[in-house]
Design a protein around this motif. Structure first.
Motif, PDB file in Angstrom:
ATOM      1  N   MET A 189       0.853  -1.180   0.000  1.00 53.75           N
ATOM      2  CA  MET A 189       0.000   0.000   0.000  1.00 53.75           C
ATOM      3  C   MET A 189       0.891   1.233   0.000  1.00 53.75           C
ATOM      4  O   MET A 189       2.009   1.195   0.490  1.00 53.75           O
ATOM      5  N   LEU A 224       2.921   4.533   0.685  1.00 55.76           N
ATOM      6  CA  LEU A 224       3.444   5.327   1.795  1.00 55.76           C
ATOM      7  C   LEU A 224       3.622   6.727   1.230  1.00 55.76           C
ATOM      8  O   LEU A 224       4.565   6.973   0.479  1.00 55.76           O
ATOM      9  N   ALA A 275       4.981   9.613   1.427  1.00 53.07           N
ATOM     10  CA  ALA A 275       6.265  10.251   1.094  1.00 53.07           C
ATOM     11  C   ALA A 275       7.093   9.443   0.109  1.00 53.07           C
ATOM     12  O   ALA A 275       7.947   9.979  -0.567  1.00 53.07           O
ATOM     13  N   VAL A 327       9.602  -0.473   6.317  1.00 53.27           N
ATOM     14  CA  VAL A 327      10.103   0.683   5.569  1.00 53.27           C
ATOM     15  C   VAL A 327       9.319   1.922   5.983  1.00 53.27           C
ATOM     16  O   VAL A 327       8.086   1.914   5.973  1.00 53.27           O
ATOM     17  N   SER A 328      10.048   2.976   6.382  1.00 52.50           N
ATOM     18  CA  SER A 328       9.374   4.207   6.807  1.00 52.50           C
ATOM     19  C   SER A 328       9.135   5.100   5.593  1.00 52.50           C
ATOM     20  O   SER A 328       9.690   4.874   4.518  1.00 52.50           O
ATOM     21  N   ALA A 329       8.301   6.131   5.790  1.00 48.72           N
ATOM     22  CA  ALA A 329       7.962   7.047   4.690  1.00 48.72           C
ATOM     23  C   ALA A 329       9.213   7.747   4.179  1.00 48.72           C
ATOM     24  O   ALA A 329       9.292   8.119   3.013  1.00 48.72           O
ATOM     25  N   ASP A 330      10.215   7.911   5.055  1.00 50.42           N
ATOM     26  CA  ASP A 330      11.464   8.533   4.586  1.00 50.42           C
ATOM     27  C   ASP A 330      12.502   7.453   4.231  1.00 50.42           C
ATOM     28  O   ASP A 330      13.700   7.677   4.276  1.00 50.42           O
ATOM     29  N   ASN A 331      11.967   6.254   3.950  1.00 50.63           N
ATOM     30  CA  ASN A 331      12.778   5.160   3.424  1.00 50.63           C
ATOM     31  C   ASN A 331      13.870   4.625   4.341  1.00 50.63           C
ATOM     32  O   ASN A 331      14.876   4.113   3.875  1.00 50.63           O
ATOM     33  N   ARG A 362       0.777  -3.842   4.202  1.00 53.36           N
ATOM     34  CA  ARG A 362      -0.126  -2.876   4.852  1.00 53.36           C
ATOM     35  C   ARG A 362       0.686  -1.754   5.486  1.00 53.36           C
ATOM     36  O   ARG A 362       1.824  -1.940   5.908  1.00 53.36           O
ATOM     37  N   VAL A 363       0.078  -0.606   5.583  1.00 50.76           N
ATOM     38  CA  VAL A 363       0.692   0.508   6.296  1.00 50.76           C
ATOM     39  C   VAL A 363       0.375   0.377   7.783  1.00 50.76           C
ATOM     40  O   VAL A 363      -0.753   0.063   8.165  1.00 50.76           O
ATOM     41  N   ARG A 378       4.156   6.733   9.366  1.00 56.39           N
ATOM     42  CA  ARG A 378       3.717   5.562   8.636  1.00 56.39           C
ATOM     43  C   ARG A 378       4.874   4.628   8.269  1.00 56.39           C
ATOM     44  O   ARG A 378       5.936   5.075   7.827  1.00 56.39           O
ATOM     45  N   PHE A 379       4.656   3.333   8.429  1.00 52.49           N
ATOM     46  CA  PHE A 379       5.583   2.292   7.999  1.00 52.49           C
ATOM     47  C   PHE A 379       4.817   1.290   7.166  1.00 52.49           C
ATOM     48  O   PHE A 379       3.613   1.138   7.317  1.00 52.49           O
ATOM     49  N   VAL A 380       5.535   0.587   6.264  1.00 53.91           N
ATOM     50  CA  VAL A 380       4.911  -0.529   5.577  1.00 53.91           C
ATOM     51  C   VAL A 380       5.751  -1.772   5.865  1.00 53.91           C
ATOM     52  O   VAL A 380       6.977  -1.707   5.958  1.00 53.91           O
ATOM     53  N   ALA A 381       5.072  -2.894   6.090  1.00 57.99           N
ATOM     54  CA  ALA A 381       5.753  -4.156   6.386  1.00 57.99           C
ATOM     55  C   ALA A 381       5.818  -5.005   5.125  1.00 57.99           C
ATOM     56  O   ALA A 381       4.803  -5.216   4.465  1.00 57.99           O
TER      57      ALA A 381
END
Lengths: 288, 288, 288, 288
Positions: C263, C265, C267, D21-25, D57-58, D66-69
C-alpha cells in the motif's frame, strides 16, 4: 594551449595566463600583471615574483604557504570559467570538438552560453580566423560567461548574443551548431537553417527520453550520419602499488548527439537501425 | 575543421578536403582537384561534379551508386589516416588534447608516430604558429603516416623524426610531450628533459601493470598534478522508439596518464592517495 | 550447486551432473550413467571412466583428446540450458535472484520461459519446498526448456504452463513474479493480482523507452520500493603481467526493474525523483 | 526468500522476518513476536498490529508516522547485516553465488566473516542440508556477524571459526572456498587443500595489483577455468519521463576472481592469454 604560447618563452611573461596551484590543491587562473598582487585564502603574493621566472617554480605567500605556477591548459581554463555555474564536462566537450570539427577558421554557433565552458574550448580552437556565436536567453548568465572569457583573453573570438533562439540564429552557412539547451528538439529547424550544407550538428541532453525526441527530430529534419554517444570517465587513485578506480565516480552528465546537414542517401535511411551506422561497424566504427 | 575552412565558402572549392560517404556507409577523404576522378568499389565520379556545388549534395557514380560529399571533421581525418595501422581512438585523443593543452602556437612532441591519428589532431590545433615533433623508431611506419598527413595537408606543421627516443629528444622547452610507445616508463627522463617548466606530459598504456609502472616513474621523476583516467565510449542504436546501447561495444583501448613538470609542493606528495588530487574532489574534480 | 551435492562425495557418483571441459574449452553437461558413452567432436569416452573417480581428473577420449570433469555450478547449468535460444545473462539472473528473494520454499512465477536460464536458477534455489511456475505462449519453445530442465534434474520444481498471460496467471499469493516478455507493461495488473501482499516484482527490458513505460505502469499499479538497474560485466584477460579488460566486451543485455506489492506510503511517492529511493542514498543505497 | 517462507501464508505470522520501511525510506528487519514493540526514530508500534495481517499494509506509530511491512528479501537481509561494518556488495555477492555454485547441500568455506553479508547469502542457499564454515581472525568482528545471523535465523547453517587461516582450514573436500581477506594470495595453498577435486574457488580484491598477484598464484597452484570479472551496477532515477542514471554512482567495490581445482589440461594453459577462456568467446562467453 592559448595564444600566450605563441612566443613560448622559457620564462613567464607579463600578460601570460598561468594556473596557480596551492599545496592543498586549490586552483586559480591569473593573468600576470606587473605590480599586481594575487590574494587567496592562503595569503598574497606578487605577480612580479613569477614574471621573468620559469613556470613550475614554487612561490611562497606572505603567510608562508606554497603555490606553484603552471601553464594553463584548455582543461584548466574550462574548469576555471565553469566554477559554480551549470557546466559542460571536459570529457564531453573534448569529444564534441572532434565530432563537430571545430578547428582554425571555423564559424560555430552554440546555445546556450551557460557558464562558458564549451565557449572557451571553441574559441580556443577556431582561432585565429574563426568565430564563435554564443546565444543565451538569460542576460545575467551571459554577462558572467563574457567576463570569464575576457579574463582569459578569448572574448575577441566570441560574439555574444542575448536572444531566444526560437526566433532562429542571425548567422547562416556556419560550419557547426551545438545545442545545450532545455529542449533542443524545439530548435532543430533553426539549427538546420543556420548550418552550411555538409556542416555538423551536436547536442547534449541529460535524459534518455530527450535522446529519443532529439533523435527523431534530427531524422525528420534530414540530418544524416547520426551518432548517439555517452562518454564515461573513470578516474583511478594515483597509488602505483594499490591501483584502483576512485571511490567517488564521475556523475552522469548526459548523452551526446551528432549529425550532419546533407541530402538523403536512400540506404543511409535504411541504416537507421543503427547497426550499419559508423558508430557500430566498419573500421571507422571500431576506431573509437 | 581544417584550414580549408578559412574561406568557408558555401560551395565546395578546388583544393578542399571532403568526406565522401556511400549509401552503404563506406567513407573516403578526397582533396577536390579539377579534372580528377574518384574511383571506388561503387564506380567512379568526377571531382568537377562536386567543385562549385554545395556540400551535402548527392553525387552519382557512373554505375548509378550514390555518394554524399561532406566537410571533413577532425574525427573523419583521424579515422582516415588510421586505416589499418595501430591506432589511438578519438575518445582518447580528444581528452588528451584538453589535458595536454595543445592549442594554437604550442610546440608538442609525440612518440611514436604510429599511423598518425594523434599527429593529425595535434597538427590541426597547434596551427598556425605551433609545431608537432613526431618521433618513430620504424622508418616504414613513419613514411606511411607522413603520406597520410601530406594527403590531408597537415604535414607542414609536423616535423617527422626517425629516432630511438632512448637517446632523448632534439627539442627542449616544449609545451607538451605525449608517449604512446611500448614502455613509456623507460623514457620519462627524456620527456622531462624536453619539457619546459610547467609543461604537460601524457601517455597511453593498455595494461594496469604499466599504469602502475609509469605512475611510479612519473612520481619519481617529479611530475605533479598526476591523473590516471579511462575513457569509456558507449554508443547507442539510433532508433528513437527503441533506444538501447549497441550490442557490439567499443573495445578496451587503454589507460591515460597525465602530469606536469614542476617543483614539488610538499602537500601534493601527501595527496598521493589520490583522494585529494584534482580528479577526485573539489569543483574541478567534479567537473568532468 | 545442485541436489547431487547433498551427498558431496569425494568421488563422482552415478547420476551426478558433471561439466566436461575440453582442452579447447568446449563445455558439456552430462549426467553420469553406468555403461553410457559420451560423444563429442573430440571423440568418445566412457562414463564408467569418471564414475568412482575424483572430479578434476583428466579423461582421455579414444582419439586421445583430453577432457576434465568438474562439478557443474549454477553458472554452468544456466549456460548449458541456454545454448542457442534467446537468453538471460547470469549477471542479470544473479542480481534478480537477490532482489526477488527467490529462496528455499518460495513460490515464483516467471514469464516467458524462454530457453530456461532463469527457470534453472529459480528452480535451484526454491528447493526443496518451493515451486516455479513458468509461463510461455510458444509451446515448442517451452518443450525445449522443459527438456533442458529434465536433463539437469530440476524439472520436478517447475510447473510449465503454455498460456497467454494476458489472461492472467493461475496462481495467487506467490512470493515473486518476473516478466521477461515483449511488452511487460501490458501484464502488470496480472502480476499484481498473482502476487502476495509484500511480494516482489521484477522485469527485464532491452530499451530505455520500455524502462519508462514499465516504470510508469509500476508506479500507476502501486508498486513501491522501485529500482531501475543496469548490470555491466567487465571481464579481464587472465594474464597477471599484462592485466587489461578483454577486447571484446559483454554486449548490452537490458535494464532490470524491481518493485514490491504494497500500500502507498505517501512520502515514498514523493521520492519518485529517485534521489531518495533506496538505490541512491543511505547505507542501503551505498551497499551495492 | 528464507525458510519463513516455507509456509508462505497470506498473512504475517509470529516468528516471521519482515522488512519495515518508513515514509522517509529508513529500513529495519524485525522478527514478529507476539506482545513485542518496535521502536524507531519515528516512534513505536506493536508487532501484534502486524501479526495476522497481510504484509504490504501501512502501520502507524504512536506518533502518527507511517511504515509498511514487507517480506524480507535476501537483498534486504544482506543490507541489514552489513550496517556499519566492512561490506561485500550484493552485486558482487550475487555473481559469486552463481560462479561458486553455492546451492542446496553445498559445503562452503568463507574467510573472513566480515560483517556477514556473504555469510547470509551462502547460508540462505546451502539450506537445508549444506553448511557454511566462516573463518575470521578477529573475535569481536565475528561476534557481531554471529549476532546478525542469529537475528535473521540463519546461524544454524553456519559454523563460525575464529582462526588465522594461515594455519589452514579444518574442513576438507568442500565444494567451494571464497576469500575476502587482506592478502588472498597468501592462502591459496590452504584453499586448494580444503577444496574437493572439481570444486570452485573465488576471491574479491580491491586493486589491480592484487588481481595480478592472486591470478599468478592461482595459475601456479593449478586452478583452471579462471575468470577475472568486475561488476558495475548502474542505477537509474525512477522518473519515467526523465529517465537518466543517478548522479551519485555506485563506488568501486573490487575485482572478482574465480577458478576450479582440477588437473591441468595442456591447452588450457595456452589459453592464458585470456582470449580463449570462457569469459571471452564461445556461446558461453557471450552468455554473460
Amino acid at each position: 594551449m592559448n595564444h600566450d604560447f605563441e612566443s613560448a618563452p622559457e620564462v613567464a611573461t607579463a600578460g601570460q595566463l598561468v594556473l596557480m596551484v596551492s599545496a592543498d590543491n586549490k586552483r586559480f587562473i591569473i593573468r600576470l600583471t606587473p605590480g599586481a598582487e594575487f590574494h587567496t585564502h592562503k595569503g598574497r603574493m606578487f605577480h612580479d615574483d613569477i614574471i621573468g621566472q620559469p613556470l613550475g617554480r614554487v612561490v611562497v605567500t606572505h603567510r608562508g604557504d606554497r603555490f606553484v605556477a603552471l601553464q594553463a591548459t584548455l582543461f584548466d581554463l574550462i574548469m576555471s570559467v565553469q566554477r559554480g555555474g551549470t557546466i559542460m564536462y571536459p570529457k564531453d566537450i573534448a569529444y564534441a570538438l572532434l565530432k563537430l570539427g571545430a578547428g582554425p577558421g571555423a564559424r560555430v554557433i552554440e546555445a546556450g552560453t551557460g557558464s562558458g565552458g564549451l565557449t572557451t574550448a571553441l574559441a580556443t580552437y577556431v582561432r585565429p580566423t574563426g568565430r564563435v556565436y554564443s546565444y543565451e536567453v538569460r542576460d545575467d548568465m551571459q554577462v558572467r560567461a563574457r567576463k570569464n572569457l575576457e579574463r582569459i583573453g578569448l572574448d575577441e573570438w566570441v560574439e555574444f548574443r542575448v536572444r531566444d533562439i526560437v526566433d532562429g540564429f542571425e548567422e547562416t552557412h556556419v560550419d557547426a551548431v551545438f545545442l545545450d539547451v532545455r529542449e533542443p528538439e524545439d530548435y532543430l529547424a533553426q539549427a538546420w537553417a543556420a548550418l552550411r550544407w555538409g556542416g555538423t550538428f551536436g547536442s547534449l541532453v541529460p535524459t534518455t527520453n530527450q535522446v529519443s525526441e532529439v533523435l527523431a527530430g534530427m531524422q525528420a529534419a534530414g540530418f544524416m550520419d547520426i551518432e548517439v554517444a555517452e562518454i564515461i570517465l573513470r578516474l583511478y587513485k594515483t597509488v602505483p602499488a594499490r591501483l584502483r578506480p576512485m571511490d567517488r565516480l564521475t556523475p552522469h552528465t548526459g548523452y551526446l548527439l551528432f549529425g550532419r546537414k546533407a541530402m538523403p542517401l536512400a540506404a543511409v535511411g535504411a541504416a537507421a537501425d543503427g547497426e550499419e551506422e559508423p558508430g557500430d561497424g566498419g573500421d571507422e566504427g571500431e576506431a573509437r
